[in-house]
Write a protein that holds these residues in place. Sequence first.
Motif, short mmCIF file in Angstrom:
data_model
loop_
_atom_site.label_atom_id
_atom_site.label_comp_id
_atom_site.label_asym_id
_atom_site.label_seq_id
_atom_site.Cartn_x
_atom_site.Cartn_y
_atom_site.Cartn_z
N GLY A 92 0.80 -1.21 0.00
CA GLY A 92 0.00 0.00 0.00
C GLY A 92 0.83 1.26 0.00
N ARG A 93 0.39 2.22 0.81
CA ARG A 93 0.98 3.55 0.81
C ARG A 93 2.47 3.52 1.11
NH1 ARG A 93 1.92 7.64 4.55
NH2 ARG A 93 1.69 9.75 3.71
N ALA A 94 2.87 2.78 2.14
CA ALA A 94 4.29 2.73 2.52
C ALA A 94 5.14 2.12 1.41
CB ALA A 94 4.46 1.94 3.81
N ALA A 95 4.63 1.06 0.76
CA ALA A 95 5.39 0.44 -0.32
C ALA A 95 5.56 1.41 -1.49
CB ALA A 95 4.69 -0.83 -0.78
N ARG A 96 4.51 2.15 -1.81
CA ARG A 96 4.62 3.13 -2.89
C ARG A 96 5.63 4.22 -2.54
NH1 ARG A 96 -1.00 2.46 -2.59
NH2 ARG A 96 -1.28 4.51 -1.59
N LEU A 97 5.62 4.63 -1.29
CA LEU A 97 6.56 5.66 -0.84
C LEU A 97 7.99 5.18 -1.00
CD1 LEU A 97 6.07 7.87 2.29
CD2 LEU A 97 8.28 6.80 1.85
N LEU A 98 8.25 3.90 -0.65
CA LEU A 98 9.61 3.37 -0.74
C LEU A 98 10.06 3.17 -2.19
CD1 LEU A 98 9.73 0.79 2.20
CD2 LEU A 98 10.40 3.19 2.18
N GLY A 100 19.69 5.62 1.03
CA GLY A 100 19.62 6.66 2.05
C GLY A 100 19.62 8.06 1.46
N ARG A 101 20.40 8.27 0.41
CA ARG A 101 20.40 9.58 -0.25
C ARG A 101 19.03 9.87 -0.87
NH1 ARG A 101 25.66 7.88 -1.79
NH2 ARG A 101 24.87 7.06 -3.77
N ALA A 102 18.43 8.85 -1.47
CA ALA A 102 17.10 9.03 -2.05
C ALA A 102 16.06 9.29 -0.97
CB ALA A 102 16.73 7.79 -2.87
N ALA A 103 16.22 8.66 0.20
CA ALA A 103 15.28 8.88 1.30
C ALA A 103 15.32 10.33 1.76
CB ALA A 103 15.63 7.95 2.47
N ARG A 104 16.50 10.86 1.97
CA ARG A 104 16.61 12.25 2.41
C ARG A 104 16.10 13.20 1.33
NH1 ARG A 104 17.19 15.58 7.01
NH2 ARG A 104 17.82 17.61 6.21
N ALA A 105 16.40 12.92 0.06
CA ALA A 105 15.93 13.79 -1.02
C ALA A 105 14.41 13.82 -1.08
CB ALA A 105 16.51 13.32 -2.35
N GLN A 106 13.78 12.66 -0.90
CA GLN A 106 12.32 12.62 -0.92
C GLN A 106 11.74 13.37 0.28
OE1 GLN A 106 8.63 9.42 -0.72
NE2 GLN A 106 10.64 8.67 -1.39
N ALA A 107 12.38 13.21 1.46
CA ALA A 107 11.90 13.93 2.64
C ALA A 107 11.96 15.43 2.43
CB ALA A 107 12.73 13.52 3.86
N GLU A 108 13.04 15.91 1.84
CA GLU A 108 13.20 17.35 1.62
C GLU A 108 12.20 17.87 0.60
OE1 GLU A 108 17.26 17.67 0.47
OE2 GLU A 108 18.03 17.66 2.53
N ALA A 109 11.95 17.11 -0.46
CA ALA A 109 11.11 17.60 -1.55
C ALA A 109 9.62 17.42 -1.28
CB ALA A 109 11.49 16.88 -2.84
N GLY A 153 9.72 5.38 -4.33
CA GLY A 153 10.43 6.64 -4.51
C GLY A 153 9.90 7.58 -5.55
N GLY A 154 9.08 7.11 -6.48
CA GLY A 154 8.62 8.02 -7.52
C GLY A 154 9.80 8.57 -8.30
N GLY A 155 9.83 9.87 -8.49
CA GLY A 155 10.92 10.49 -9.23
C GLY A 155 12.22 10.62 -8.46
N PHE A 156 12.24 10.20 -7.20
CA PHE A 156 13.45 10.34 -6.39
C PHE A 156 14.27 9.06 -6.33
CE2 PHE A 156 10.10 13.08 -4.85
CZ PHE A 156 10.72 14.33 -4.89
N GLY A 157 13.77 7.98 -6.91
CA GLY A 157 14.46 6.71 -6.85
C GLY A 157 14.07 5.95 -5.60
N PRO A 158 14.24 4.63 -5.62
CA PRO A 158 13.85 3.82 -4.45
C PRO A 158 14.65 4.20 -3.22
CG PRO A 158 15.14 2.53 -6.01
CD PRO A 158 14.82 3.81 -6.69
N CYS A 159 13.96 4.13 -2.06
CA CYS A 159 14.65 4.46 -0.80
C CYS A 159 14.49 3.35 0.22
CB CYS A 159 14.14 5.79 -0.25
SG CYS A 159 12.37 5.86 0.04
#
Length: 404
Positions: free
Chosen positions: A331-337, A375-384, A339-345
């Motif tokens: 569901g939602r969490a899997a879609r978030l991981l 991890g870099r993709a995770a932070r980038a998604q959090a910021e954006a 990454g969309g345009g930020f790459g998988p996180c």
Amino acid sequence: MRILYLHQHFSTPAGATATRSFAMAEALAARGHAVTMACGQYAGAVTGLAGGYRHGRRAGPVGGFRVVEFAIPCGNHLRLAARAGAFLRYAARATGLALAGAWDVVVASSTPLSVALPALAARRLRALPFVFEIRDPWPELPRAMGLGSPLVWAGMDRLADAACRRAAAVVALSEGMAETALAHGAAAATLRVLPNGSDLDLFGPHVRPWRPDGLAPGVPLAVYAGAHGPANGLDQLVAAARLLRAGGSPLVLLLVGAGAEKPRLQAAAAALPNLRLLDPLPKPRLAGLLAGSQIGVQCLAPVAAFAEWTAPNKLMDYLAAGLPVVANLGGRAARLLEGGGFGPCGIATAPGDACALAAALAALAADPDRRAALGRAARAQAEARWDRRRLAEGFCQVVEGAAA
């Protein structure tokens, strides 16, 4: 504008529990509004108030707004009946406050769902508009987990119907929660999805790291930071720890938090050197632990409703900290991981599959380059996407619009 903000489980960042209501109240106060936060004594929370109680309450300024704290203890460690009693006592005290003050608007943040009672009373008796915030959908989640009874669920259905239909605005933390609000009669025009956000100043690569005593510097550490209750399904992490040990992975699993299941989990950990438990940590201390860790773990019981009806705070903290995430839900969490345009996180495994969970953890433990990229993709998604300051602006607009 004079705002009464009702959240029984309020905490400042000095506590070990969610701080969304602190951030939203602080944002409202920064826009010039006079905010009063009414809360109880939630386990792991720190309200910022000190000193004794007078007539079962104490009050004072905290973070640019006023806090009224009722002497009503509550927490996930309590049995269901005791928690229900705390919910109703808080609702009664908050109703008195809502009817006595000169407010322009009320914000009622659920759970518990009983927080809607004082908001509804203020609307009926004082014609005060209110904002109803759904942080967890009740009775949908208790019903899905089999907690309570059909009679209790029916009563909660009626209360949720009244709250959603009579609120000037409804805020939901996910699209799935928004669907439950519509099912309870909320008008689409009054509904706004404002997810949990990431505190980019508190969590991040800029934070000084630390690790638990006795853990060698090179050992990969995976942290689960959250409640230890039936809904969290942490037996899956115990099973994963056994599989990791049998497979020779050096990974250590650390569970941080409290709840009814913790004594049983501690007993299981006694036989597993790669599984450790810590008591809840203040948010700044947790930020340092995440900075010193290699993986963030999101774990929930295998309940289908969790896929779209949950919005875990811990996931936002992991992303802000720049950690790759392993989650055992779709569901939602899997879609978030993804990454969309930020790459998988991170990696999402099937709910209830401890073998897949252990395999994902072992794979990341053995691949530091992949961890770094995720991890870099995770932070980038959090910021954006998840900057809590930006989401707080939307929340303020909803509250101001409801008052108008």
